[in-house]
Design a protein around this motif. Structure first.
Motif, short mmCIF file in Angstrom:
data_model
loop_
_atom_site.label_atom_id
_atom_site.label_comp_id
_atom_site.label_asym_id
_atom_site.label_seq_id
_atom_site.Cartn_x
_atom_site.Cartn_y
_atom_site.Cartn_z
N LEU A 220 0.86 -1.18 0.00
CA LEU A 220 0.00 0.00 0.00
C LEU A 220 0.90 1.23 0.00
O LEU A 220 2.00 1.20 0.55
CB LEU A 220 -0.91 0.02 1.24
N ASP A 242 1.68 -4.49 3.08
CA ASP A 242 0.38 -4.22 3.71
C ASP A 242 0.13 -5.08 4.95
O ASP A 242 -1.00 -5.26 5.36
CB ASP A 242 -0.76 -4.38 2.71
N TYR A 372 -7.93 -1.68 9.16
CA TYR A 372 -6.54 -1.35 8.83
C TYR A 372 -5.92 -0.60 10.00
O TYR A 372 -6.56 0.23 10.64
CB TYR A 372 -6.47 -0.50 7.56
N GLU A 401 -1.55 -1.16 7.46
CA GLU A 401 -1.38 -2.61 7.37
C GLU A 401 -2.55 -3.33 8.03
O GLU A 401 -3.26 -2.77 8.86
CB GLU A 401 -0.06 -3.03 8.02
#
Length: 515
Positions: A220, A242, A372, A401
């Motif tokens: 990401l 991620d 997340y 993450e």
């Protein structure tokens, strides 16, 4: 069949730096998403650099990135102040312990698991994206040598456990003509070339290369605190892995789930590379989860103390979850289960999981609801005004993450399985010499386990004068090819002695040294 290292995320490629209309549309899309700054230096780039940037931006779902940032920064924390009302211990019906179960029950679970393995229904997912930076190594952590007498790497130890388990399952009634436990190895972008090369150089540690599949976890973009995508150069956006929770999207996006379906896999065991005691594709764990008809399972170890800083598997808002130590207040942490006298919140998480293939396929349906987590970091970045790359002295951005356990709240039939920490969990996290979760403790824990294997089989250990007994453990190393979890030793060592220091690589060698 897909051969080793052939799976990877495919990035769109173009022959030239794009037709003007295509580039214009891409710019408009990013402008609409509030990320138009990524084209600030586009006109300064060479044609190859322009293409590099276009490829990266076309492959990125910028709208998804914005949604993830929005959710991560605006949704309230799942932990509120009234923690005792939100948290609840694990239900009895979903929990069992090898510390309490009878030998007959453990054998029953093991037989179920071996039967599933013997029918080629079980595969393994290895989370191996980390580098050994804390250990003073630039190599992938799985390449690390914890200084056993054999100098075997973590990868080799785990590969040989798979080999031995295949041999054990092959002896089951009605076993397939060739029992295979496919090994799906998730790397990160930086560790993949070195990981694949290490396996090749070591001839896949005796396993067939066609049954080892390498794939990469996703990335990401790194973001500023107001959600702007950061750049590491004028032609490259800044990205980060991620998290180990990215395994679910990676399994789907790289074709691994399709590969599993082709092999008719039904059950998966997933674990992290840094646990030197891990029982890869553990038939006892597999059998327990299959008997429970679980779609997701977690191995746990009993917390040593209420204040041990480990995450705990429990119920949060009536759903299964892992709650971090910092999120549990003192009263809850010290609560006792009156039925067994153990900590009510004592199921320590060790990132060791079971899944059905159906559950892994279902993750896509609730992926947008997964949480997340924000990691605030010092991130080297491009100054969008001057075009210079800056190495910040202060935290200047965030990496987003997911954790591998973030899917727990969405399970329909969870199973939690407590195992003996001494036998199954010794993580390698810290630098040599730190005294905890380090190479020395990993080495000690394996050697001490091998001594227990011999003694449990009726053998006696005689410590030789030349045995230095590093970390207080007699130097006795049994190859995984000798025994997976202590089985098959009694008929050789019962009533006999073995003198250390010694390294034993085969049953024949064990027979020759037992006296």
């Amino acid at each position: 069949m897909i051969a080793a290292s052939s799976l990877s995320i495919q990035t769109p490629k173009h022959q030239e730096a794009g037709a003007p209309s295509d580039v214009r549309q891409l710019k408009e899309r990013y402008q609409a998403a509030g990320q138009g700054h990524l084209f600030t230096f586009y006109d300064d780039l060479s044609a190859d650099q322009q293409q590099q940037l276009i490829d990266q931006l076309e492959a990125l779902n910028v709208e998804r990135v914005n949604r993830i940032h929005q959710k991560a920064t605006t949704c309230p924390s799942p932990m509120l102040s009234n923690q005792s009302a939100l948290l609840a211990p694990l239900p009895e019906e979903c929990f069992d312990s090898t510390l309490e179960a009878s030998k007959d029950k453990i054998h029953e679970w093991e037989t179920i698991g071996l039967n599933q393995i013997s029918q080629n229904k079980v595969a393994v997912i290895l989370l191996a994206g980390g580098q050994g930076t804390r250990l003073g190594s630039s190599a992938p952590k799985g390449c690390y040598d914890i200084n056993l007498p054999s100098n075997k790497s973590l990868f080799q130890i785990q590969a040989e456990r798979i080999l031995k388990l295949q041999q054990l399952a092959q002896k089951q009634p009605g076993a397939a003509a060739e029992v295979v436990i496919p090994w799906y190895v998730m790397t990160s972008g930086p560790t993949r070339p070195a990981t694949v090369a290490f396996f090749q150089e070591n001839n896949y540690f005796g396993l067939s290369s066609s049954n080892i599949v390498f794939f990469e976890q996703g990335t990401l973009p790194c973001l500023t605190f107001d959600g702007k995508i950061m750049m590491e150069s004028k032609s490259q956006i800044a990205v980060a892995p991620d998290g180990n929770g990215g395994v679910y999207a990676a399994l789907r996006g790289t074709g691994v789930l399709t590969n599993m379906a082709e092999r008719k896999i039904e059950y998966l065991h997933a674990y992290c590379v840094d646990n030197c005691l891990v029982r890869v594709a553990d038939p006892v764990f597999i059998g327990y989860c299959v008997q429970k008809n679980a779609d997701c399972g977690a191995k746990v170890v009993r917390k040593n103390a209420p204040d041990e800083p480990v995450g705990v598997v429990c119920l949060r808002n009536k759903a299964f979850n892992v709650v971090e130590y910092s999120e549990i207040d003192e009263e809850v942490a010290h609560a006792i289960n009156p039925k067994n006298g153990q900590l009510a919140f004592g199921a320590g998480n060790i990132a060791n999981h079971f899944y059905t293939i159906d559950f892994l396929n279902r993750v896509e349906s609730f992926e947008c609801d997964l949480e997340y987590h924000i990691a605030r970091k010092k991130i080297k970045t491009l100054d969008m005004h001057t075009g210079e790359v800056i190495a910040p002295k202060q935290v200047n951005g965030m990496k987003l993450e997911m954790f591998v356990f973030d899917v727990f709240p969405f399970t329909e039939r969870m199973a939690v399985f407590e195992v003996d920490r001494r036998e199954e969990f010794s993580p390698l996290k810290n630098a040599p010499g730190t005294g905890q979760d380090c190479p020395e403790t990993s080495r000690r824990d394996i050697l001490q386990q091998h001594v227990r294997f011999i003694e449990a089989a009726g053998g006696k250990i005689i410590v030789g004068e030349s045995d230095e007994q590093l970390e207080g453990a007699p130097t006795l190393e049994l190859s995984p090819l000798v025994t997976y979890s202590g089985e098959g030793l009694a008929e050789i060592v019962a009533g006999k002695s073995i003198k250390t220091p010694i390294r034993i690589d085969s049953l024949e060698e064990l027979k020759s040294v037992a006296f």
